[in-house]
Design an enzyme around this catalytic site. Structure first.
Site, PDB file in Angstrom:
ATOM      1  N   ASN A   1      10.987   2.167  24.550  1.00 22.96           N
ATOM      2  CA  ASN A   1      10.253   2.811  25.648  1.00 22.96           C
ATOM      3  C   ASN A   1       8.750   2.704  25.455  1.00 22.96           C
ATOM      4  O   ASN A   1       7.991   3.554  25.900  1.00 22.96           O
ATOM      5  CB  ASN A   1      10.714   4.268  25.827  1.00 22.96           C
ATOM      6  CG  ASN A   1      10.517   5.077  24.554  1.00 22.96           C
ATOM      7  OD1 ASN A   1       9.950   4.576  23.569  1.00 22.96           O
ATOM      8  ND2 ASN A   1      10.965   6.314  24.542  1.00 22.96           N
TER       9      ASN A   1
ATOM     10  N   GLU B   1       8.969   2.567  -1.686  1.00 21.71           N
ATOM     11  CA  GLU B   1       9.413   3.836  -2.264  1.00 21.71           C
ATOM     12  C   GLU B   1       9.657   4.921  -1.222  1.00 21.71           C
ATOM     13  O   GLU B   1      10.526   5.775  -1.403  1.00 21.71           O
ATOM     14  CB  GLU B   1       8.412   4.330  -3.307  1.00 21.71           C
ATOM     15  CG  GLU B   1       8.479   3.590  -4.638  1.00 21.71           C
ATOM     16  CD  GLU B   1       7.602   2.353  -4.692  1.00 21.71           C
ATOM     17  OE1 GLU B   1       7.005   1.992  -3.643  1.00 21.71           O
ATOM     18  OE2 GLU B   1       7.512   1.740  -5.769  1.00 21.71           O
TER      19      GLU B   1
ATOM     20  N   ASP C   1       6.638  -1.226 -14.187  1.00 16.31           N
ATOM     21  CA  ASP C   1       6.720  -1.505 -15.624  1.00 16.31           C
ATOM     22  C   ASP C   1       7.019  -0.270 -16.461  1.00 16.31           C
ATOM     23  O   ASP C   1       7.461  -0.388 -17.595  1.00 16.31           O
ATOM     24  CB  ASP C   1       5.501  -2.273 -16.135  1.00 16.31           C
ATOM     25  CG  ASP C   1       4.211  -1.550 -15.832  1.00 16.31           C
ATOM     26  OD1 ASP C   1       4.177  -0.813 -14.846  1.00 16.31           O
ATOM     27  OD2 ASP C   1       3.248  -1.727 -16.582  1.00 16.31           O
TER      28      ASP C   1
ATOM     29  N   ASP D   1      11.387   3.240  19.211  1.00 14.74           N
ATOM     30  CA  ASP D   1      10.667   2.033  18.790  1.00 14.74           C
ATOM     31  C   ASP D   1       9.472   2.371  17.906  1.00 14.74           C
ATOM     32  O   ASP D   1       9.191   1.682  16.921  1.00 14.74           O
ATOM     33  CB  ASP D   1      10.228   1.186  20.008  1.00 14.74           C
ATOM     34  CG  ASP D   1       9.603   1.999  21.135  1.00 14.74           C
ATOM     35  OD1 ASP D   1       9.399   3.222  20.968  1.00 14.74           O
ATOM     36  OD2 ASP D   1       9.328   1.408  22.194  1.00 14.74           O
TER      37      ASP D   1
ATOM     38  N   GLU E   1       5.248  12.185  21.898  1.00 12.95           N
ATOM     39  CA  GLU E   1       3.843  12.587  21.825  1.00 12.95           C
ATOM     40  C   GLU E   1       3.206  12.586  23.212  1.00 12.95           C
ATOM     41  O   GLU E   1       2.390  13.453  23.524  1.00 12.95           O
ATOM     42  CB  GLU E   1       3.069  11.644  20.898  1.00 12.95           C
ATOM     43  CG  GLU E   1       3.597  11.569  19.472  1.00 12.95           C
ATOM     44  CD  GLU E   1       3.395  12.838  18.660  1.00 12.95           C
ATOM     45  OE1 GLU E   1       3.579  13.929  19.220  1.00 12.95           O
ATOM     46  OE2 GLU E   1       3.082  12.732  17.471  1.00 12.95           O
TER      47      GLU E   1
ATOM     48  N   GLY F   1      10.691  16.344  10.162  1.00 13.74           N
ATOM     49  CA  GLY F   1      10.268  15.490  11.269  1.00 13.74           C
ATOM     50  C   GLY F   1       9.332  14.354  10.925  1.00 13.74           C
ATOM     51  O   GLY F   1       8.376  14.090  11.648  1.00 13.74           O
TER      52      GLY F   1
ATOM     53  N   GLY G   1       6.518   2.996  22.997  1.00  9.29           N
ATOM     54  CA  GLY G   1       5.613   3.893  22.304  1.00  9.29           C
ATOM     55  C   GLY G   1       6.149   5.285  22.044  1.00  9.29           C
ATOM     56  O   GLY G   1       7.354   5.530  22.065  1.00  9.29           O
TER      57      GLY G   1
ATOM     58  N   HIS H   1      -3.263   1.436 -16.065  1.00  8.46           N
ATOM     59  CA  HIS H   1      -3.107   1.251 -14.627  1.00  8.46           C
ATOM     60  C   HIS H   1      -2.188   2.362 -14.099  1.00  8.46           C
ATOM     61  O   HIS H   1      -1.385   2.923 -14.845  1.00  8.46           O
ATOM     62  CB  HIS H   1      -2.522  -0.129 -14.311  1.00  8.46           C
ATOM     63  CG  HIS H   1      -1.171  -0.388 -14.883  1.00  8.46           C
ATOM     64  ND1 HIS H   1      -0.946  -0.573 -16.238  1.00  8.46           N
ATOM     65  CD2 HIS H   1       0.045  -0.484 -14.303  1.00  8.46           C
ATOM     66  CE1 HIS H   1       0.338  -0.775 -16.446  1.00  8.46           C
ATOM     67  NE2 HIS H   1       0.966  -0.722 -15.302  1.00  8.46           N
ATOM     68  N   HIS H   2      -2.293   2.645 -12.828  1.00 12.13           N
ATOM     69  CA  HIS H   2      -1.550   3.732 -12.168  1.00 12.13           C
ATOM     70  C   HIS H   2      -1.984   5.129 -12.634  1.00 12.13           C
ATOM     71  O   HIS H   2      -1.261   6.096 -12.415  1.00 12.13           O
ATOM     72  CB  HIS H   2      -0.024   3.650 -12.362  1.00 12.13           C
ATOM     73  CG  HIS H   2       0.613   2.353 -11.980  1.00 12.13           C
ATOM     74  ND1 HIS H   2       0.021   1.432 -11.169  1.00 12.13           N
ATOM     75  CD2 HIS H   2       1.838   1.830 -12.299  1.00 12.13           C
ATOM     76  CE1 HIS H   2       0.844   0.388 -11.015  1.00 12.13           C
ATOM     77  NE2 HIS H   2       1.936   0.592 -11.686  1.00 12.13           N
TER      78      HIS H   2
HETATM   79  C1  LIG Z   1       5.172  10.088   9.340  1.00 12.54           C
HETATM   80  C2  LIG Z   1       4.839  10.641  10.690  1.00 12.54           C
HETATM   81  N1  LIG Z   1       3.770  10.205  11.341  1.00 12.54           N
HETATM   82  C3  LIG Z   1       3.471  10.673  12.567  1.00 12.54           C
HETATM   83  C4  LIG Z   1       4.254  11.607  13.173  1.00 12.54           C
HETATM   84  C5  LIG Z   1       3.940  12.131  14.563  1.00 12.54           C
HETATM   85  N2  LIG Z   1       4.964  11.708  15.519  1.00 12.54           N
HETATM   86  C6  LIG Z   1       6.049  12.478  15.800  1.00 12.54           C
HETATM   87  S1  LIG Z   1       7.079  11.775  16.888  1.00 12.54           S
HETATM   88  C7  LIG Z   1       6.105  10.431  17.049  1.00 12.54           C
HETATM   89  C8  LIG Z   1       6.440   9.336  17.992  1.00 12.54           C
HETATM   90  C9  LIG Z   1       7.819   8.786  17.874  1.00 12.54           C
HETATM   91  O1  LIG Z   1       7.930   7.739  18.793  1.00 12.54           O
HETATM   92  P1  LIG Z   1       9.320   7.021  19.037  1.00 12.54           P
HETATM   93  O2  LIG Z   1      10.012   6.853  17.755  1.00 12.54           O
HETATM   94  O3  LIG Z   1       9.087   5.793  19.836  1.00 12.54           O
HETATM   95  O4  LIG Z   1      10.143   8.091  19.830  1.00 12.54           O
HETATM   96  P2  LIG Z   1      10.353   8.304  21.382  1.00 12.54           P
HETATM   97  O5  LIG Z   1       9.542   7.283  22.123  1.00 12.54           O
HETATM   98  O6  LIG Z   1      11.810   8.120  21.570  1.00 12.54           O
HETATM   99  O7  LIG Z   1       9.917   9.704  21.663  1.00 12.54           O
HETATM  100  C10 LIG Z   1       4.969  10.541  16.234  1.00 12.54           C
HETATM  101  C11 LIG Z   1       3.893   9.531  16.141  1.00 12.54           C
HETATM  102  C12 LIG Z   1       5.361  12.057  12.437  1.00 12.54           C
HETATM  103  N3  LIG Z   1       6.191  12.982  12.923  1.00 12.54           N
HETATM  104  N4  LIG Z   1       5.649  11.543  11.234  1.00 12.54           N
HETATM  105  C1  LIG Z   2       3.999   0.938  -5.046  1.00  9.34           C
HETATM  106  C2  LIG Z   2       4.399   0.192  -6.279  1.00  9.34           C
HETATM  107  N1  LIG Z   2       5.698   0.070  -6.596  1.00  9.34           N
HETATM  108  C3  LIG Z   2       6.075  -0.606  -7.707  1.00  9.34           C
HETATM  109  C4  LIG Z   2       5.159  -1.189  -8.515  1.00  9.34           C
HETATM  110  C5  LIG Z   2       5.568  -1.963  -9.748  1.00  9.34           C
HETATM  111  N2  LIG Z   2       5.248  -3.395  -9.591  1.00  9.34           N
HETATM  112  C6  LIG Z   2       4.082  -3.910 -10.014  1.00  9.34           C
HETATM  113  S1  LIG Z   2       3.927  -5.546  -9.708  1.00  9.34           S
HETATM  114  C7  LIG Z   2       5.456  -5.608  -9.009  1.00  9.34           C
HETATM  115  C8  LIG Z   2       6.028  -6.888  -8.520  1.00  9.34           C
HETATM  116  C9  LIG Z   2       5.164  -7.679  -7.604  1.00  9.34           C
HETATM  117  O1  LIG Z   2       5.890  -8.803  -7.200  1.00  9.34           O
HETATM  118  P1  LIG Z   2       5.223  -9.927  -6.315  1.00  9.34           P
HETATM  119  O2  LIG Z   2       4.348  -9.302  -5.313  1.00  9.34           O
HETATM  120  O3  LIG Z   2       6.255 -10.837  -5.817  1.00  9.34           O
HETATM  121  O4  LIG Z   2       4.236 -10.630  -7.341  1.00  9.34           O
HETATM  122  P2  LIG Z   2       4.474 -11.921  -8.259  1.00  9.34           P
HETATM  123  O5  LIG Z   2       5.848 -12.413  -8.069  1.00  9.34           O
HETATM  124  O6  LIG Z   2       3.422 -12.872  -7.760  1.00  9.34           O
HETATM  125  O7  LIG Z   2       4.176 -11.458  -9.642  1.00  9.34           O
HETATM  126  C10 LIG Z   2       6.059  -4.345  -9.024  1.00  9.34           C
HETATM  127  C11 LIG Z   2       7.395  -4.064  -8.494  1.00  9.34           C
HETATM  128  C12 LIG Z   2       3.806  -1.029  -8.165  1.00  9.34           C
HETATM  129  N3  LIG Z   2       2.835  -1.527  -8.899  1.00  9.34           N
HETATM  130  N4  LIG Z   2       3.470  -0.367  -7.040  1.00  9.34           N
HETATM  131 MG   LIG Z   3       9.388   5.234  21.745  1.00  7.32          MG
END
Ligand SMILES: Cc1ncc(C[n+]2csc(CCOP(=O)(O)OP(=O)(O)O)c2C)c(N)n1
Ligand SMILES: Cc1ncc(C[n+]2csc(CCOP(=O)(O)OP(=O)(O)O)c2C)c(N)n1
Ligand SMILES: [Mg+2]
Ligand SMILES: [Mg+2]
Lengths: 574, 574
Positions: A479, A60, A38, A452, A485, A421, A481, A123-124
Site C-alpha cells: 500500500n 543481529e 571473534d 511493505d 502513520e 510494536g 508506505g 575493537h568493539h
Molecule cells: C523500528 C520502528 N521504527 C519505526 C516505527 C514507527 N512505525 C510504526 S508503524 C510504521 C509504518 C508501518 O508501515 P507498513 O508496514 O507499511 O504498514 P501499513 O502500511 O500496513 O500500515 C512505522 C514507521 C516503529 N514502530 N518501529
Molecule cells: C554487527 C557485527 N556482527 C558481527 C561481527 C563479527 N564479524 C566481524 S568481521 C565478520 C565477517 C565479515 O565478513 P565479510 O564482510 O564477508 O568480510 P571478508 O570475507 O572480506 O573478510 C564478522 C561476522 C561484527 N564485527 N559486527
Molecule cells: Mg504499508
C-alpha cells in the site's frame, strides 16, 4: 596445559560452553539464533556438539526477533551475539521480548577476563576500558545478568539465569568471556534438569483469594472471561481452557490474547478492545458485572487507545505476580494456583450464564462491488483461508488491527507484538516461529501478514527462511508506505512514503531456487479468491510470497480509531 | 488556544522543532537521516520548512550508520528516531560514532511530558512506567543528554548539546516529547550562530608544552610524524599538513589515519601498523628517535594486534584533551594550539631530516599468473584506479586490512570503522558519505569496498542510495562468507558460511531502474583490468555494482597477522 586443582575435584569435568548448551538443549531448544564474531567463535564450536542447530541469521536484530518468534512458539529461545556491536544491534529485539514477556536467552561472547582486567583497547569497546557498559544496558531489559567470570560459580550462574528466564518469562543476559569457554565445570549436575517449577503460592493466602473470587463469581449476573497477552506468555492458556470448559462462561480475547482461546468454541465471544471492538462484543463485555481478566496488558494499542468502558469494581485481575479483586490487591498470589482452585471449587449450579452472540467471519457483509481488495473485506476473508493449527504472525501496521476481524480456526497460534510494536519484527519472528514448528516436528503452516514499510526494515531475514527450507507464506500488504502513520499524522507526507521495491523478486535474489519459492502479485479480490482456493497454495510447501495490493488510504476500522486517539494524546497540551 | 505569558515575553517566538532544525541547518547539515514514528511525526513536518532534506532510511541502524558516514564527510550529521523501538535499533550505530569520535546528533521523538508524568502504558515502553530507561542507555554513548521537557530551558539545552557534539566530536542525545514540538522558544537567538570555538589552552601551560616539544624535536636525529584517527575526527588535518609542509619531516599514517595525509606528497612514508606494516615502513618508524604522534587511537586492529615496536620514551602524543611528552602528561593542553605554535616556532635549520623510501602501488610485485583476483594484487591495483578527491569507504573484513596496501591519490577521504568494527556499517556509511558529497555540491565519487558477509546485514540501504540518486560504486568482495573470521577461528566452520545471493540483481529489486544501475560480475584479473579502464565506469555516474570474486581462504597479509594475534589473545589463559 596441566589440569588445575579445581578441575581435578570435578566428578565429570565439562567445558563451560558444553554445560551451557546442554542446559539449553534440556529446555527443549533445538536451534540457536545469532551471528558469529571473534569473541564467540570458539563457543560456537559447541553448538552442534550439544545437538543444537546453528541458525545463522543475517543480522543481529533479525536474529533477536527470530529468537523471540521461536520462543513464542516453542516456549523459549536463545541467541548468541558478539560483544558490543552484535549485542547492541540485538538490543531492540531483546527489549521487545522483555516488554512482551518472552523468554529469550541472550549469550554474549566477550573479551577474555584477562583483557578486561588489563583494560585493553580492543575493537568493539568504547575505548574507555569499561567492559561492563553494554551489560549495564542489557540489564535494563533482562531479568538476570550472569557474568561468567569465575569457573567455580559458572554452573550455578547458568542454572539460575535459565530458571529466571523461564519462570519470569523474560530475557536474561549471559556474558561469556573467551577464556571461560573451555574452562571446566561440574558435568554431573547435568544429570538433573533445572527446576522450572513456578514458586507455589502460600496456601492460606491463595485459599483466601479463591474464596473472594468465588464469592463474586457466584453472585455475578453476567460474568465473562477476558484473556490477554500474559495468559499466553505465562503459560496458563490450558488452565483458562479448563476454566471455560467447566464454567461455560463466555470468553473473549484482547488483541494480544488472540490465539489463547479456541475461537471455534461455542463459548467464544470475540475480540474485546474497548471502542475498537465490534459493537456486539463491546456491549456484551461492558455490560458484564464481573470480568475475570486473565493476564491483562492494557497498553494503548491493545485497548484501542485506553477505550475500555469496564469498571475495576466489576473486574478481577489474574496476573503472574499478583491478583487484584476489584481494588483489593494480593501481591505474591499468582494466577495459576488461584485459577486451578477456582476451577476445582466453583459451583457451576450457582453460575449465571448469558450467552454471547456468535462470532462469524463477516466476509459477505464487507463485500462491495469494486475489484480493489479492501481492508474491511480482507481480514474476515483470511479467517476462511486459515486452517487448524496455523501459526499466524502479524506486524504493527494495518495487519495488527485487521486481524481483530479474523476469526481463527481451532489451535491457531497468534503471534503479534502489539505492545512493543517494533516494525520489521514480524519477518524475523516468522523465521523463528516456522523454525520452532519444524523443530517441534510439526508440519504447521506459518503465515505472515506484513506491511511493505515494515518488511523493508528486515527483508533479508527471508534468506534465513530459505536456507533452512522453512514453510512460510508471506502476505505483503502493498500500500505504498506507512499507512498506519498516515492515519496518525501526515496522510500525504513524504516521510510516510517508501521506495517501490519488486518484492516478489527478492527471495530469488536472497538465495531461493525458482523451485523453492512461489510468487504472486495479487491486485484484485478475484485474483485473491482464486489463489486462496488453489490446492497447492493451501498446502503451503516452501516459501510462498504474495504481494497484495491495497489502497494507501485504506485501514481497518479499529486502526482508524486508535490512530485518532493516539494523535490526540500526542498533541494534548495539558 | 491563547498565547501563554511565557510566549508573550518572547521577542520572536518560534516552535521548538523549528528552532532545533534551524540550528542544525546552521551547522552545515543539509540532510537528516532517520525513520518516522508516531512520536516524531509532527516534528518531521519542520524538516523541509527549515531547508533540510528528509533522507528516510530503510531502518534505524542503517540510518545511524548513514548519519555517521555523513558526519565523517561533512563534519557533522543528524538522525531522528522514535522512542524505544527506533532509538534502540540505532544504538549500535551511535555507539560506533561515540567510539570513533564522530559527531552525530540523535533526536528521539518521545511521548508527551503529560503521558510521561502519568506513567501511561504506551506502546514502545517496557510497561514499567519508566520513560527514561532508553535515555539512560543512550547516555552511555553520548557526551550530552538533553531532555526537552521545559519550554523555558529548551533553547539553551539545544545550543549546549549541539556545541558539545561538535567540540567533543561525539554523539549527543536529544529527547523531544510530542507536546514540546510546537511550544515556542526565543527565535531571536537564531540570529547568532552557536559558538563552536574549541576552548583555548591556558597560554602559559601551552607555551610550556611547546617548549618541551621543540626541545626534543630540535634534538632528534630521525624524527617522524605519525597521524591517526583523532587527527581527522578532531579536525587538525590542516594543521598537520602545515606542520609537514614546514618541517618537511617524513609523515606516516595509521590504518585509521588513512586519508589524513596527502599520499602523493614527497614526505609521505606509508601506513604504519606495527608488524602489520610494510617492512621498510616499520623499519623507518621504529628506528625513529622521536615520533610526533597526532590523534593516536591504538586499538588492536589499528596496530595489527598491539604490535608497535616504538617506545613511549621516543614519543610525543598530541590529543584533543591533552598532550603527553614521553611520560609527562599535560592534561587540558590540547593539540591544536600546541601544534600551531610548534609550526610557528620550530627552527627548521635545527631539524634532522632523514627521508623515507618512496611509497608505490606494488601492483606488479604482487602479480602472479593465475587468473584469480588475489587480495595481494587487488589492493595496490585499486590505488591506480582511484582518483583525486574520491571518497573511499572500507568495511571490517578483508577490505579494512587490504586498503593498507592501497596508495591514495591526493585529496582522498578515507572512511573506515576499524575500531568499533560493526559489520554492515559501511553500506549505511556509504549512503551518508555520498549524500554529504552531494550536499556539499561536489561530484566526488563514493567508492565502497565491502565483504559479502557484511553487505548482507544492511543491504537494503542500497535502496536509499537509489532514492536519492547518489553516485556510488560498490565493490562487493564475493568470497563466500566471513573470511576474516575464518582466519581467527573456524576456517571451514559452517558458522562462517553465508547464503549465496544474487548480489548484482539486488539494486533493481530495491527500486533502481535498469538505467540507474550498472552491474558487473568480475571473476578474473583480466575482467577487472578491462572494467577499471572503461571510461564510463571511471565516470561513476549513478549506482555501479561490482561483484568481485576472490578466494575464500585468501586474505591480506596484515589481516592474517592480526587475526592470529587476536585468536591468541582470545585463548590466552593467564
Ligand atoms: C523500528 C520502528 N521504527 C519505526 C516505527 C514507527 N512505525 C510504526 S508503524 C510504521 C509504518 C508501518 O508501515 P507498513 O508496514 O507499511 O504498514 P501499513 O502500511 O500496513 O500500515 C512505522 C514507521 C516503529 N514502530 N518501529
Ligand atoms: C554487527 C557485527 N556482527 C558481527 C561481527 C563479527 N564479524 C566481524 S568481521 C565478520 C565477517 C565479515 O565478513 P565479510 O564482510 O564477508 O568480510 P571478508 O570475507 O572480506 O573478510 C564478522 C561476522 C561484527 N564485527 N559486527
Ligand atoms: Mg504499508
Ligand atoms: Mg566475505
Amino acid at each position: 596445559m596441566g589440569t588445575d586443582i579445581r578441575t581435578q575435584s570435578l566428578a565429570k569435568p565439562v567445558p563451560v560452553a558444553e554445560y551451557l548448551f546442554t542446559r539449553i538443549h534440556q529446555l527443549g531448544i533445538r536451534s540457536i539464533h545469532g551471528l558469529p564474531g571473534d569473541f564467540n567463535l570458539v563457543a560456537l564450536d559447541y553448538v552442534p556438539k550439544c545437538g543444537l542447530k546453528w541458525v545463522g541469521s543475517v543480522n543481529e536484530l533479525n536474529a533477536a526477533y527470530a529468537a523471540d518468534g521461536y520462543a513464542r512458539c516453542l516456549g523459549i529461545g536463545a541467541i548468541i551475539t558478539t560483544f558490543g556491536v552484535g549485542e547492541l544491534s540485538a538490543l531492540n529485539g531483546i527489549a521487545g521480548a522483555h516488554a512482551e514477556h518472552v523468554p529469550v536467552i541472550h549469550i554474549v561472547g566477550c573479551p577474555s577476563t584477562i583483557s578486561q582486567r588489563n583494560g585493553m583497547l580492543l575493537h568493539h569497546t568504547l575505548g574507555n576500558g569499561d567492559f561492563n557498559v553494554f551489560a549495564t544496558m542489557g540489564a535494563q531489559v533482562s531479568v538476570d545478568v550472569a557474568r561468567l567470570n569465575k569457573p567455580g560459580e559458572i554452573a550455578n550462574q547458568i542454572d539460575h539465569a535459565l530458571r529466571e528466564c523461564w519462570v519470569r518469562s523474560r530475557p536474561v543476559y549471559i556474558m561469556l568471556p573467551t577464556d571461560m569457554v573451555e574452562k571446566k565445570v561440574e558435568g554431573k549436575r547435568l544429570e538433573e534438569y533445572i527446576d522450572l517449577e513456578e514458586p507455589k503460592n502460600d496456601e492460606e493466602r491463595e485459599d483466601y483469594v479463591v474464596d473472594v473470587v468465588l464469592k463474586y463469581l457466584h453472585a455475578a449476573k453476567k460474568p465473562v472471561v477476558l484473556v490477554d497477552a500474559c495468559a499466553i506468555r505465562h503459560r496458563v492458556v490450558e488452565v483458562v481452557r479448563q476454566l471455560v470448559q467447566k464454567t461455560k462462561l463466555p470468553v473473549f480475547v484482547t488483541p494480544m490474547g488472540k490465539g489463547a482461546v479456541d475461537e471455534s468454541s461455542e463459548y467464544y465471544g470475540g475480540v474485546y478492545a474497548g471502542s475498537g471492538s465490534q459493537e456486539s462484543v463491546a456491549d456484551r463485555v461492558e455490560s458484564s458485572d464481573l470480568v475475570l481478566s486473565v493476564g491483562a496488558l492494557k497498553s494503548d494499542f491493545n485497548t484501542a487507545g485506553f477505550s475500555y468502558r469496564t469498571s475495576q469494581l466489576n473486574t478481577i485481575d489474574f496476573h503472574s505476580t499478583h491478583c487484584t479483586v476489584r481494588y483489593s490487591e494480593y501481591p505474591g498470589v499468582t494466577m495459576r494456583g488461584v485459577l486451578r482452585k477456582v476451577i476445582e471449587r466453583v459451583d457451576v449450579k450457582k453460575l449465571a450464564r448469558v450467552e454471547s452472540p456468535a462470532v462469524k467471519n463477516e466476509v459477505a457483509e464487507n463485500f462491495e462491488d469494486s475489484k480493489t481488495i479492501t481492508q474491511a473485506w480482507f481480514w474476515p476473508r483470511v479467517g476462511e483461508y486459515l486452517q487448524e493449527g496455523d501459526i499466524v504472525v502479524t506486524e504493527t501496521g494495518t495487519s495488527n488491527f485487521g486481524i481483530w476481524e479474523t476469526k481463527f480456526p481451532s489451535g491457531v497460534t497468534g503471534v503479534t507484538q502489539v505492545f512493543w510494536g517494533s516494525i520489521g519484527w514480524s519477518v524475523g519472528a516468522t523465521q523463528g516461529a516456522a523454525l520452532a514448528a519444524k523443530d517441534l516436528g510439526t508440519t504447521k503452516r506459518t503465515i505472515l501478514f506484513v506491511g511493505d514499510g515494515s518488511f523493508q526494515l528486515t527483508c533479508q531475514e527471508v534468506s534465513t527462511m530459505i536456507k533452512h527450507k522453512l514453510n512460510v507464506t508471506i502476505f505483503l500488504i502493498y500500500n505504498e508506505g506507512f499507512t498506519i502513520e498516515r492515519f496518525i499524522h501526515g496522510m500525504k507526507a513524504e516521510y510516510n512514503d517508501i521506495e517501490k521495491w519488486k518484492y516478489t523478486e527478492l527471495p530469488e535474489v536472497l538465495g531461493a531456487s525458482p523451485k523453492q519459492v512461489k510468487k504472486f502479485i495479487i491486485k484484485t479480490k478475484d485474483e485473491l479468491e482464486k489463489l486462496l482456493k488453489e490446492k497447492a497454495f493451501n498446502e503451503a510447501k516452501g516459501l510462498q510470497f504474495v504481494e497484495l495490493w491495497m489502497d494507501k488510504e485504506d485501514a481497518p476500522r479499529a486502526l482508524k480509531l486508535t490512530a485518532e486517539i493516539s494523535a490526540r494524546n500526542n498533541a494534548r497540551l495539558e
